[in-house]
Scaffold this motif. Structure first.
Motif, mmCIF file in Angstrom:
data_model
loop_
_atom_site.group_PDB
_atom_site.id
_atom_site.type_symbol
_atom_site.label_atom_id
_atom_site.label_comp_id
_atom_site.label_asym_id
_atom_site.label_seq_id
_atom_site.Cartn_x
_atom_site.Cartn_y
_atom_site.Cartn_z
ATOM 1 N N PRO A 66 12.356 17.689 15.752
ATOM 2 C CA PRO A 66 11.562 18.720 15.088
ATOM 3 C C PRO A 66 12.339 20.025 14.963
ATOM 4 O O PRO A 66 13.231 20.310 15.767
ATOM 5 C CB PRO A 66 10.339 18.892 16.000
ATOM 6 N N PRO A 67 12.006 20.826 13.943
ATOM 7 C CA PRO A 67 12.674 22.112 13.795
ATOM 8 C C PRO A 67 12.287 23.063 14.914
ATOM 9 O O PRO A 67 11.215 22.954 15.503
ATOM 10 C CB PRO A 67 12.179 22.633 12.445
ATOM 11 N N ALA A 68 13.183 23.972 15.211
ATOM 12 C CA ALA A 68 12.906 24.977 16.243
ATOM 13 C C ALA A 68 11.781 25.891 15.760
ATOM 14 O O ALA A 68 11.723 26.267 14.594
ATOM 15 C CB ALA A 68 14.153 25.791 16.532
ATOM 16 N N GLN A 69 10.898 26.211 16.664
ATOM 17 C CA GLN A 69 9.793 27.098 16.319
ATOM 18 C C GLN A 69 10.252 28.545 16.435
ATOM 19 O O GLN A 69 11.059 28.889 17.305
ATOM 20 C CB GLN A 69 8.611 26.866 17.231
ATOM 21 N N ALA A 70 9.717 29.366 15.548
ATOM 22 C CA ALA A 70 10.021 30.795 15.624
ATOM 23 C C ALA A 70 9.383 31.348 16.889
ATOM 24 O O ALA A 70 8.219 31.094 17.175
ATOM 25 C CB ALA A 70 9.487 31.507 14.396
ATOM 26 N N ARG A 71 10.154 32.078 17.634
ATOM 27 C CA ARG A 71 9.648 32.653 18.889
ATOM 28 C C ARG A 71 9.467 34.146 18.734
ATOM 29 O O ARG A 71 10.203 34.794 17.987
ATOM 30 C CB ARG A 71 10.644 32.368 20.002
ATOM 31 N N PRO A 72 8.521 34.705 19.459
ATOM 32 C CA PRO A 72 8.344 36.145 19.392
ATOM 33 C C PRO A 72 9.574 36.866 19.931
ATOM 34 O O PRO A 72 10.243 36.388 20.849
ATOM 35 C CB PRO A 72 7.145 36.433 20.279
ATOM 36 N N ALA A 73 9.883 37.971 19.306
ATOM 37 C CA ALA A 73 11.058 38.744 19.732
ATOM 38 C C ALA A 73 10.690 40.226 19.738
ATOM 39 O O ALA A 73 9.842 40.667 18.968
ATOM 40 C CB ALA A 73 12.219 38.497 18.796
ATOM 41 N N MET A 74 11.339 40.957 20.605
ATOM 42 C CA MET A 74 11.129 42.408 20.657
ATOM 43 C C MET A 74 12.382 43.078 20.143
ATOM 44 O O MET A 74 13.495 42.638 20.383
ATOM 45 C CB MET A 74 10.865 42.857 22.090
#
Length: 80
Positions: A66-74
Motif C-alpha cells: 500500500p502507498p504511504a499515508q500522509a502523516r501530520p507534520a509541524m
C-alpha cells in the motif's frame, strides 16, 4: 522503470504470470475516501488458488504494497 510502465496489467503479469491455460480475474475493487484504489486479483495455479492485492499509488503505478499515508507534520517559522 517509470510509473507509466507499472500498469495493473504489468503488475499482474509480473506476480501471477497468467497464460491462456491459467487466467487471472479481478474479483474485488475497493476505493476509500481518499480516492485510493485496491484491487484483488485471483488465479488458479497448479498449487491452488492464489489471490494478490494490488494498490494504486499517487504516481499512477500499481504495487503489492500500500502507498504511504500522509502523516501530520509541524512546521515552525523562525522570526527575525
Amino acid at each position: 522503470m517509470s510509473s507509466t510502465e507499472m500498469t495493473l496489467h504489468w503488475a499482474v503479469e509480473k506476480w501471477l504470470t497468467p497464460t491462456h491455460a491459467t487466467r487471472a480475474h479481478v474479483v474485488r475493487v475497493r476505493r476509500n475516501g481518499m480516492h485510493r484504489r485496491c484491487v484483488c486479483v485471483e488465479a488458479m495455479l497448479s498449487g491452488g488458488l492464489l489471490s494478490i492485492f494490488f494498490f494504486r499509488h499517487d504516481d499512477g503505478s500499481w504495487n503489492v504494497y500500500p502507498p504511504a499515508q500522509a502523516r501530520p507534520a509541524m512546521l515552525a517559522w523562525r522570526s527575525v
